[in-house]
Design a protein around this motif. Structure first.
Motif, PDB file in Angstrom:
ATOM      1  N   ILE A 153      -9.444  -9.768  13.991  1.00 23.25           N
ATOM      2  CA  ILE A 153      -9.236  -8.075  13.595  1.00 23.25           C
ATOM      3  C   ILE A 153      -8.839  -8.063  11.940  1.00 23.25           C
ATOM      4  N   GLU A 154      -9.190  -7.397  11.243  1.00 18.88           N
ATOM      5  CA  GLU A 154      -8.523  -7.078   9.997  1.00 18.88           C
ATOM      6  C   GLU A 154      -8.384  -5.647  10.051  1.00 18.88           C
ATOM      7  N   VAL A 155      -7.024  -5.451   9.544  1.00 14.04           N
ATOM      8  CA  VAL A 155      -6.428  -3.804   9.761  1.00 14.04           C
ATOM      9  C   VAL A 155      -6.376  -3.260   8.526  1.00 14.04           C
ATOM     10  N   TYR A 156      -6.609  -2.118   8.741  1.00 11.43           N
ATOM     11  CA  TYR A 156      -6.347  -1.094   7.271  1.00 11.43           C
ATOM     12  C   TYR A 156      -5.582   0.036   7.927  1.00 11.43           C
ATOM     13  N   GLY A 157      -4.628   0.513   7.246  1.00 12.99           N
ATOM     14  CA  GLY A 157      -3.788   1.626   7.455  1.00 12.99           C
ATOM     15  C   GLY A 157      -4.122   2.964   6.891  1.00 12.99           C
ATOM     16  N   LEU A 158      -4.123   3.987   7.523  1.00 14.62           N
ATOM     17  CA  LEU A 158      -4.679   5.394   6.944  1.00 14.62           C
ATOM     18  C   LEU A 158      -3.344   6.146   7.422  1.00 14.62           C
ATOM     19  N   THR A 159      -2.583   6.815   6.456  1.00 17.24           N
ATOM     20  CA  THR A 159      -1.784   7.885   6.945  1.00 17.24           C
ATOM     21  C   THR A 159      -1.765   9.196   6.159  1.00 17.24           C
ATOM     22  N   TRP A 160      -1.241  10.114   6.783  1.00 11.95           N
ATOM     23  CA  TRP A 160      -1.215  11.598   5.863  1.00 11.95           C
ATOM     24  C   TRP A 160      -0.495  11.581   4.729  1.00 11.95           C
ATOM     25  N   ALA A 161       0.697  10.973   4.809  1.00 13.37           N
ATOM     26  CA  ALA A 161       1.684  11.075   3.661  1.00 13.37           C
ATOM     27  C   ALA A 161       2.472   9.864   3.502  1.00 13.37           C
TER      28      ALA A 161
ATOM     29  N   PHE B  33     -13.921  -7.614  13.438  1.00 17.75           N
ATOM     30  CA  PHE B  33     -13.804  -6.293  13.791  1.00 17.75           C
ATOM     31  C   PHE B  33     -12.650  -5.555  12.399  1.00 17.75           C
ATOM     32  N   LEU B  34     -12.993  -4.569  12.273  1.00 18.95           N
ATOM     33  CA  LEU B  34     -12.018  -3.665  11.118  1.00 18.95           C
ATOM     34  C   LEU B  34     -11.472  -2.560  11.983  1.00 18.95           C
ATOM     35  N   ILE B  35     -10.318  -2.419  11.943  1.00 17.54           N
ATOM     36  CA  ILE B  35      -9.561  -1.619  12.638  1.00 17.54           C
ATOM     37  C   ILE B  35      -8.621  -0.795  11.733  1.00 17.54           C
ATOM     38  N   TYR B  36      -9.067   0.649  11.723  1.00 16.41           N
ATOM     39  CA  TYR B  36      -8.089   1.547  11.046  1.00 16.41           C
ATOM     40  C   TYR B  36      -6.799   2.253  11.870  1.00 16.41           C
ATOM     41  N   ILE B  37      -5.500   1.866  11.333  1.00 19.07           N
ATOM     42  CA  ILE B  37      -4.571   2.441  12.287  1.00 19.07           C
ATOM     43  C   ILE B  37      -4.317   3.877  11.603  1.00 19.07           C
ATOM     44  N   ILE B  38      -4.037   4.943  12.229  1.00 16.52           N
ATOM     45  CA  ILE B  38      -3.679   6.173  11.995  1.00 16.52           C
ATOM     46  C   ILE B  38      -2.178   6.448  12.225  1.00 16.52           C
ATOM     47  N   ASP B  39      -1.397   7.015  11.226  1.00 14.54           N
ATOM     48  CA  ASP B  39       0.064   7.576  11.430  1.00 14.54           C
ATOM     49  C   ASP B  39       0.199   8.673  10.739  1.00 14.54           C
ATOM     50  N   ASP B  40       1.114   9.624  10.716  1.00 11.55           N
ATOM     51  CA  ASP B  40       1.368  10.896   9.833  1.00 11.55           C
ATOM     52  C   ASP B  40       1.863  10.556   8.729  1.00 11.55           C
ATOM     53  N   VAL B  41       3.005   9.695   8.779  1.00 18.14           N
ATOM     54  CA  VAL B  41       3.972   9.290   7.417  1.00 18.14           C
ATOM     55  C   VAL B  41       4.147   7.954   7.443  1.00 18.14           C
ATOM     56  N   TYR B  42       3.996   7.313   6.163  1.00 19.35           N
ATOM     57  CA  TYR B  42       4.329   5.906   5.803  1.00 19.35           C
ATOM     58  C   TYR B  42       5.294   6.049   5.046  1.00 19.35           C
ATOM     59  N   THR B  43       6.708   5.407   5.474  1.00 17.89           N
ATOM     60  CA  THR B  43       7.796   5.499   4.704  1.00 17.89           C
ATOM     61  C   THR B  43       8.208   4.058   4.283  1.00 17.89           C
ATOM     62  N   THR B  44       8.580   3.082   5.065  1.00 23.28           N
ATOM     63  CA  THR B  44       8.680   1.682   4.526  1.00 23.28           C
ATOM     64  C   THR B  44       7.513   0.934   4.976  1.00 23.28           C
ATOM     65  N   GLY B  45       6.571   1.469   5.793  1.00 27.56           N
ATOM     66  CA  GLY B  45       5.525   0.791   6.329  1.00 27.56           C
ATOM     67  C   GLY B  45       5.843  -0.197   7.619  1.00 27.56           C
ATOM     68  N   SER B  46       7.257  -0.099   8.117  1.00 26.95           N
ATOM     69  CA  SER B  46       7.616  -0.982   9.091  1.00 26.95           C
ATOM     70  C   SER B  46       6.647  -0.859  10.465  1.00 26.95           C
ATOM     71  N   THR B  47       6.392   0.446  10.557  1.00 26.56           N
ATOM     72  CA  THR B  47       5.780   0.879  11.911  1.00 26.56           C
ATOM     73  C   THR B  47       4.276   0.319  11.834  1.00 26.56           C
ATOM     74  N   MET B  48       3.731   0.683  10.806  1.00 23.09           N
ATOM     75  CA  MET B  48       2.290   0.243  10.362  1.00 23.09           C
ATOM     76  C   MET B  48       2.337  -1.339  10.456  1.00 23.09           C
ATOM     77  N   ASN B  49       3.045  -2.093  10.062  1.00 23.20           N
ATOM     78  CA  ASN B  49       3.105  -3.501   9.868  1.00 23.20           C
ATOM     79  C   ASN B  49       3.118  -3.904  11.293  1.00 23.20           C
ATOM     80  N   GLN B  50       4.126  -3.314  12.138  1.00 21.83           N
ATOM     81  CA  GLN B  50       4.241  -3.988  13.623  1.00 21.83           C
ATOM     82  C   GLN B  50       2.997  -3.871  14.089  1.00 21.83           C
ATOM     83  N   CYS B  51       2.407  -2.726  14.246  1.00 19.08           N
ATOM     84  CA  CYS B  51       1.363  -2.437  14.856  1.00 19.08           C
ATOM     85  C   CYS B  51       0.089  -3.329  14.531  1.00 19.08           C
ATOM     86  N   ALA B  52       0.031  -3.596  13.193  1.00 16.60           N
ATOM     87  CA  ALA B  52      -1.110  -4.645  12.609  1.00 16.60           C
ATOM     88  C   ALA B  52      -0.778  -6.034  13.019  1.00 16.60           C
ATOM     89  N   LYS B  53       0.602  -6.237  13.225  1.00 16.70           N
ATOM     90  CA  LYS B  53       1.001  -7.879  13.464  1.00 16.70           C
ATOM     91  C   LYS B  53       0.334  -8.006  14.996  1.00 16.70           C
TER      92      LYS B  53
END
Length: 256
Positions: free
Chosen positions: A247-255, A219-239
């Motif tokens: 699952i292979e995870v890709y991040g997509l953020t607005w800013a 599976f390929l999962i895209y995780i959506i969030d509004d802002v990527y700052t340090t990537g901590s939130t994205m990384n924890q969700c992907a983990k």
């Protein structure tokens, strides 16, 4: 005669208004303009102020300049891409949407997220078929019950639904938040890491429905969030998603 003149005046105004360009209120500056950028609901001047990320320097997080965060931690997501730089104009735009409840802007941010997706698509095409995508889903960073009660919506979920509608990929809520945390934007990097530990968990029922019981093997999962700052939130969700799941995870953020 007076009635006739009044009717003629109304008819002329209606006729010429139909011939003149349609004037719309810009969603950002709220000025009325006839040269609006209709796909975003912004006037030409505001559209030109959008700080699009055109060139990716960090291949992991998609930053437009040199990045130090990605060199000092293990990323559980393959890549992440953002549409714009988080400057003062974008901060004001997000604040109006996220904190002041102007939900009309979900369409604007959702459409802008298409740029993030397109930046990611370029990199995926460059892989030349090194992996086969069996199944794709879009998910999003969840908010706590307290935050949902305060705002009445999850901005990441709304943007995910807008993107999913445009690219034709199903949106499923694979993650949930086990506890409330204070706003991450005011914290240092090390505090973010500590604060986000054990915050997210998978939604077992939905993971079983869409992942474990599926006939697909990867599976390929895209995780959506509004802002990527340090990537901590994205990384924890992907983990959380990649532990014991194909699952292979890709991040997509607005800013960024």
């Amino acid at each position: 005669m007076r009635v006739w003149k009044n009717w003629l005046s109304v008819w002329r105004e209606t006729f010429f208004s139909l011939l003149s360009p349609m004037k719309e209120e810009c969603l950002l500056c709220k000025q009325t303009s006839s040269d609006g950028v209709k796909q975003l609901g912004l006037c030409g001047a505001c559209y030109m102020r959008i700080p699009w990320i055109r060139t990716v320097v960090c291949e992991i997080c998609g930053r437009g300049e040199r990045c130090f965060d990605c060199k000092r931690r293990h990323a559980y997501f393959s890549k992440s891409r953002s549409a714009v730089r988080y400057d003062e104009t974008m901060k004001d735009l997000l604040a109006r949407y996220k904190y002041r409840g102007d939900e009309r802007l979900k369409t604007v941010l959702g459409q802008m997220l298409m740029h993030s997706f397109q930046l990611l698509e370029v990199n995926r095409e460059a892989l030349n078929g090194k992996f086969e995508i069996k199944k794709e889903y879009i998910t999003f960073v969840p908010v706590s019950d307290q935050r949902m009660h305060e705002r009445g919506f999850n901005q990441a979920e709304q943007m995910a639904l807008e993107l999913g509608r445009r690219v034709g990929i199903p949106v499923v809520s694979l993650l949930k938040r086990s506890r409330h945390t204070d706003k991450q934007s005011f914290k240092k990097r090390i505090d973010r890491l500590d604060d986000l530990e054990h915050v997210f968990e998978v939604d077992d029922d939905l993971v079983h429905k869409y992942i474990k019981s599926s006939s697909a093997t990867s599976f390929l999962i895209y995780i959506i969030d509004d802002v990527y700052t340090t990537g901590s939130t994205m990384n924890q969700c992907a983990k959380i998603l990649t532990v014991n799941l194909p699952i292979e995870v890709y991040g997509l953020t607005w800013a960024r």
